[in-house]
Design a protein around this motif. Structure first.
Motif, PDB file in Angstrom:
ATOM      1  N   ILE A 206       0.827  -0.878  -0.463  1.00 53.97           N
ATOM      2  CA  ILE A 206      -0.197  -0.171   0.005  1.00 53.97           C
ATOM      3  C   ILE A 206       0.971   1.385   0.060  1.00 53.97           C
ATOM      4  CG2 ILE A 206       0.102  -0.342   2.757  1.00 53.97           C
ATOM      5  CD1 ILE A 206      -3.213   1.638   0.287  1.00 53.97           C
ATOM      6  N   SER A 207       1.717   1.408   0.687  1.00 51.87           N
ATOM      7  CA  SER A 207       3.429   2.135   0.510  1.00 51.87           C
ATOM      8  C   SER A 207       3.561   2.604  -0.654  1.00 51.87           C
ATOM      9  CB  SER A 207       4.643   2.335   2.033  1.00 51.87           C
ATOM     10  OG  SER A 207       5.088   1.203   1.260  1.00 51.87           O
ATOM     11  N   ASP A 208       3.792   1.961  -2.148  1.00 53.16           N
ATOM     12  CA  ASP A 208       3.515   2.078  -2.870  1.00 53.16           C
ATOM     13  C   ASP A 208       2.874   3.402  -4.053  1.00 53.16           C
ATOM     14  OD1 ASP A 208       5.424   0.064  -2.894  1.00 53.16           O
ATOM     15  OD2 ASP A 208       4.098  -1.009  -4.984  1.00 53.16           O
ATOM     16  N   VAL A 209       1.592   3.305  -3.166  1.00 51.04           N
ATOM     17  CA  VAL A 209       0.479   4.642  -3.687  1.00 51.04           C
ATOM     18  C   VAL A 209       1.531   6.127  -3.643  1.00 51.04           C
ATOM     19  CG1 VAL A 209      -1.411   2.970  -3.557  1.00 51.04           C
ATOM     20  CG2 VAL A 209      -0.517   4.623  -1.562  1.00 51.04           C
TER      21      VAL A 209
ATOM     22  N   ILE B  39      -2.485  13.794  -1.214  1.00 53.68           N
ATOM     23  CA  ILE B  39      -3.559  13.776  -0.559  1.00 53.68           C
ATOM     24  C   ILE B  39      -4.087  12.749  -0.056  1.00 53.68           C
ATOM     25  CG2 ILE B  39      -5.708  15.149   0.525  1.00 53.68           C
ATOM     26  CD1 ILE B  39      -5.445  16.931  -1.577  1.00 53.68           C
ATOM     27  N   PHE B  40      -4.007  12.114   1.011  1.00 53.06           N
ATOM     28  CA  PHE B  40      -5.530  10.967   1.361  1.00 53.06           C
ATOM     29  C   PHE B  40      -6.716  11.052   2.145  1.00 53.06           C
ATOM     30  CE2 PHE B  40      -0.936   9.606   0.000  1.00 53.06           C
ATOM     31  CZ  PHE B  40      -0.964   9.210  -0.461  1.00 53.06           C
ATOM     32  N   ILE B  41      -7.699  10.271   1.850  1.00 54.77           N
ATOM     33  CA  ILE B  41      -8.862  10.587   2.527  1.00 54.77           C
ATOM     34  C   ILE B  41      -8.991   9.375   3.468  1.00 54.77           C
ATOM     35  CG2 ILE B  41     -11.144  11.219   2.662  1.00 54.77           C
ATOM     36  CD1 ILE B  41     -10.048  13.287   0.363  1.00 54.77           C
TER      37      ILE B  41
ATOM     38  N   PHE C 155      -7.253   2.056   6.865  1.00 60.40           N
ATOM     39  CA  PHE C 155      -7.969   2.643   6.991  1.00 60.40           C
ATOM     40  C   PHE C 155      -8.264   4.244   7.779  1.00 60.40           C
ATOM     41  CE2 PHE C 155     -10.282  -1.044   5.440  1.00 60.40           C
ATOM     42  CZ  PHE C 155     -10.214  -0.671   4.293  1.00 60.40           C
ATOM     43  N   THR C 156      -6.614   3.897   8.543  1.00 63.81           N
ATOM     44  CA  THR C 156      -6.880   5.241   9.352  1.00 63.81           C
ATOM     45  C   THR C 156      -5.272   5.633   8.681  1.00 63.81           C
ATOM     46  OG1 THR C 156      -5.362   3.592  10.676  1.00 63.81           O
ATOM     47  CG2 THR C 156      -7.720   4.619  11.659  1.00 63.81           C
ATOM     48  N   LEU C 157      -5.022   5.314   7.765  1.00 65.68           N
ATOM     49  CA  LEU C 157      -3.835   5.870   7.304  1.00 65.68           C
ATOM     50  C   LEU C 157      -2.532   5.702   7.505  1.00 65.68           C
ATOM     51  CD1 LEU C 157      -5.946   8.928   5.331  1.00 65.68           C
ATOM     52  CD2 LEU C 157      -5.488   6.775   4.078  1.00 65.68           C
TER      53      LEU C 157
ATOM     54  N   THR D 293      -4.070   6.474  18.925  1.00 67.73           N
ATOM     55  CA  THR D 293      -3.233   6.503  18.277  1.00 67.73           C
ATOM     56  C   THR D 293      -2.904   6.670  17.319  1.00 67.73           C
ATOM     57  OG1 THR D 293      -1.636   5.594  19.873  1.00 67.73           O
ATOM     58  CG2 THR D 293      -0.694   5.870  18.149  1.00 67.73           C
ATOM     59  N   TRP D 294      -3.867   5.587  16.465  1.00 65.40           N
ATOM     60  CA  TRP D 294      -3.370   6.206  15.062  1.00 65.40           C
ATOM     61  C   TRP D 294      -4.867   7.835  14.181  1.00 65.40           C
ATOM     62  CZ3 TRP D 294      -5.697  -0.195  14.614  1.00 65.40           C
ATOM     63  CH2 TRP D 294      -5.015  -0.303  14.996  1.00 65.40           C
ATOM     64  N   ILE D 295      -6.018   8.015  14.725  1.00 67.63           N
ATOM     65  CA  ILE D 295      -6.771   8.288  14.590  1.00 67.63           C
ATOM     66  C   ILE D 295      -5.890   9.622  15.400  1.00 67.63           C
ATOM     67  CG2 ILE D 295      -8.873   7.489  14.410  1.00 67.63           C
ATOM     68  CD1 ILE D 295      -9.592   8.730  17.029  1.00 67.63           C
ATOM     69  N   ASN D 296      -4.916  10.144  15.757  1.00 74.27           N
ATOM     70  CA  ASN D 296      -4.725  11.553  16.389  1.00 74.27           C
ATOM     71  C   ASN D 296      -3.664  12.115  15.766  1.00 74.27           C
ATOM     72  OD1 ASN D 296      -5.565  12.941  18.867  1.00 74.27           O
ATOM     73  ND2 ASN D 296      -5.103  10.488  19.382  1.00 74.27           N
ATOM     74  N   ARG D 297      -3.130  11.195  14.476  1.00 76.69           N
ATOM     75  CA  ARG D 297      -2.155  11.128  13.291  1.00 76.69           C
ATOM     76  C   ARG D 297      -3.285  12.086  12.574  1.00 76.69           C
ATOM     77  NH1 ARG D 297      -0.221   7.619  10.275  1.00 76.69           N
ATOM     78  NH2 ARG D 297       2.121   9.052  10.333  1.00 76.69           N
ATOM     79  N   LEU D 298      -4.943  12.099  11.972  1.00 77.52           N
ATOM     80  CA  LEU D 298      -5.434  12.727  11.081  1.00 77.52           C
ATOM     81  C   LEU D 298      -5.222  14.053  11.392  1.00 77.52           C
ATOM     82  CD1 LEU D 298      -7.707  10.261  11.120  1.00 77.52           C
ATOM     83  CD2 LEU D 298      -6.004  10.224   9.159  1.00 77.52           C
ATOM     84  N   ASP D 299      -5.362  14.318  10.233  1.00 80.52           N
ATOM     85  CA  ASP D 299      -5.199  16.180  10.447  1.00 80.52           C
ATOM     86  C   ASP D 299      -6.159  16.553  10.298  1.00 80.52           C
ATOM     87  OD1 ASP D 299      -2.042  16.766   9.198  1.00 80.52           O
ATOM     88  OD2 ASP D 299      -2.422  16.231   7.263  1.00 80.52           O
ATOM     89  N   ALA D 300      -7.664  15.942  10.137  1.00 79.29           N
ATOM     90  CA  ALA D 300      -8.989  16.167  10.487  1.00 79.29           C
ATOM     91  C   ALA D 300      -9.462  15.104  10.838  1.00 79.29           C
ATOM     92  CB  ALA D 300      -9.686  17.428   9.303  1.00 79.29           C
TER      93      ALA D 300
END
Length: 398
Positions: free
Chosen positions: A110-113, A119-121, A145-147, A178-185
């Motif tokens: 997946i990191s190949d993308v 931008i990732f959503i 799914f939490t990027l 921990t995962w969702i706190n990495r999201l910008d919004a």
């Protein structure tokens, strides 16, 4: 401020998702981003990790009556399997029309993308799941799914993810926080998820509309394609397997002199027993485009599907919705329907089997408030995307 060359990647349940609602929301988000915010976007064709094999348990003896029923069921399935390929063909045709990556990615690739998108959503659909509570979901999928594969310096947000289970294990809560706190919004689809997520992050959380509600009714009319249908019909789309609900629909259709059109649910190339002998017309040939057309022209829709409710509202089609799960069942799917009906003042459309049978005719539904509220929430949700992604529309109309 984003660059003109930016392209967004969306991660959701897209790969192999032969589900009407799932594919229609997968279509809606990239189209809305480009049409209304000028941001090119694509679904990432991400394949879930293989589910772990279940432990084999000793089978109980099967009665003679059940053996006979199983034999008839297998014969009937053989007669109807020729239709399966037609439904898949229609879905595959629609999938081709959804902007998506050329390659299929897995957890180890997946990191190949990161070389293709800026931008990732993550979202929408039910992608934020406790992997310890859902059999087909793995920890690796939760991370995608939490990027978690997206570096800190790259913009990453959520848009309308949903949670199938709100009672989370302590272990998952710690990881998920921990995962969702990495999201910008952060945004979510269901208001009922707010109290769970607020325990896990101090970041603002915005409740937004499902991706299908980002498009206007006229946008969806361009997507529809005429389906084979009869005059005066009830469209019945039930994802749950409760036989008593089907009996109630059958009695109501007889009382109102309507034909029942159904979409038999196919699991592993086999039609469920509860669907095999239910309804007057078994539709195996409609894809998402025809599905929309059948909702739009139905006299009445009976469903337990969130997206069937939403599209009934969009097209002003009277509908009734059953609870899919009993309220005490784990993995309850009712919360998103409760939220939708309450927010759009359509609570009266939630019925029991007895209430449906007691109706003497197709009920009239006033969608005036629902449509007015929809447009307001749609603008708010597009504004969330605009701000979270730092997009300047120069005052263009939403």
């Amino acid at each position: 401020m984003r660059s003109e060359n930016d392209k967004a990647a969306i991660v959701t349940l897209f790969h192999g998702n032969y589900n009407f609602g799932g594919l229609l929301q997968a279509y809606a988000l990239p189209v809305a981003l480009e049409k209304y915010l000028g941001l090119p976007a694509e679904q990432i064709d991400y394949a879930l990790c293989p589910a772990e094999a279940e432990e084999q348990t000793e089978k109980e003896p099967v009665s003679l009556l059940n053996r006979i029923y199983a034999f008839v069921w297998r014969i009937s399935n053989c007669l109807e399997k020729r239709y399966f390929i037609n439904r898949k063909r229609m879905f595959d045709e629609f999938i081709d029309d959804i902007p998506h990556s050329k390659e299929t990615y897995r957890f180890d690739s997946i990191s190949d993308v990161l070389n293709e998108y800026h931008i990732f959503i993550c979202g929408g659909d039910q992608i934020w799941n406790d992997y310890q509570a859902i059999r087909w979901y793995r920890k690796e999928d939760s991370q995608v799914f939490t990027l978690q594969f997206v570096p800190e310096h790259i913009k990453k947000i959520s848009y309308a993810p949903s949670m199938a289970v709100l009672e989370l294990t302590d272990e998952f809560k710690a990881e998920f926080s921990t995962w969702i706190n990495r999201l910008d919004a952060i945004s979510i689809r269901e208001k009922r998820s707010l109290h769970v997520l607020k325990q896990l992050t101090q970041k603002p959380i915005t409740v937004v509309v499902d991706p299908v509600l980002l498009l206007r009714e006229e946008d969806w009319l361009e997507v529809t394609r005429p389906a084979e249908k009869r005059q005066r019909y009830i469209l019945c789309y039930l994802l749950g397997d409760r036989v008593e609900q089907r009996k109630a629909v059958r009695r109501f259709a007889k009382k109102t002199k309507r034909t029942i059109i159904t979409f038999p649910h196919i699991l592993e190339n086999v039609v469920r027993k509860c669907d095999l002998f239910f309804g007057d017309v078994h539709d195996y040939t409609s894809g998402p485009r025809e599905f929309l057309d059948l909702i739009r022209h139905a006299d009445f829709v009976v469903t337990d599907s969130f997206h069937a409710c939403v599209f009934s509202m969009i097209f002003n089609t009277p509908f009734a919705v059953f609870e899919r799960n009993r309220t005490n069942e784990k993995g309850n799917m009712n919360s998103r329907i409760y939220d939708f009906l309450e927010e759009y003042h359509l609570e009266r459309q939630l019925v029991t089997e007895i209430e449906l049978e007691d109706m003497n005719d197709i009920p009239k539904v006033d969608f005036a408030y629902a449509h007015e509220h929809w447009q307001e929430r749609r603008r708010e949700s597009l504004a969330y995307l605009e701000n979270a992604l730092m997009i300047d529309r120069n005052g263009a109309e939403l």
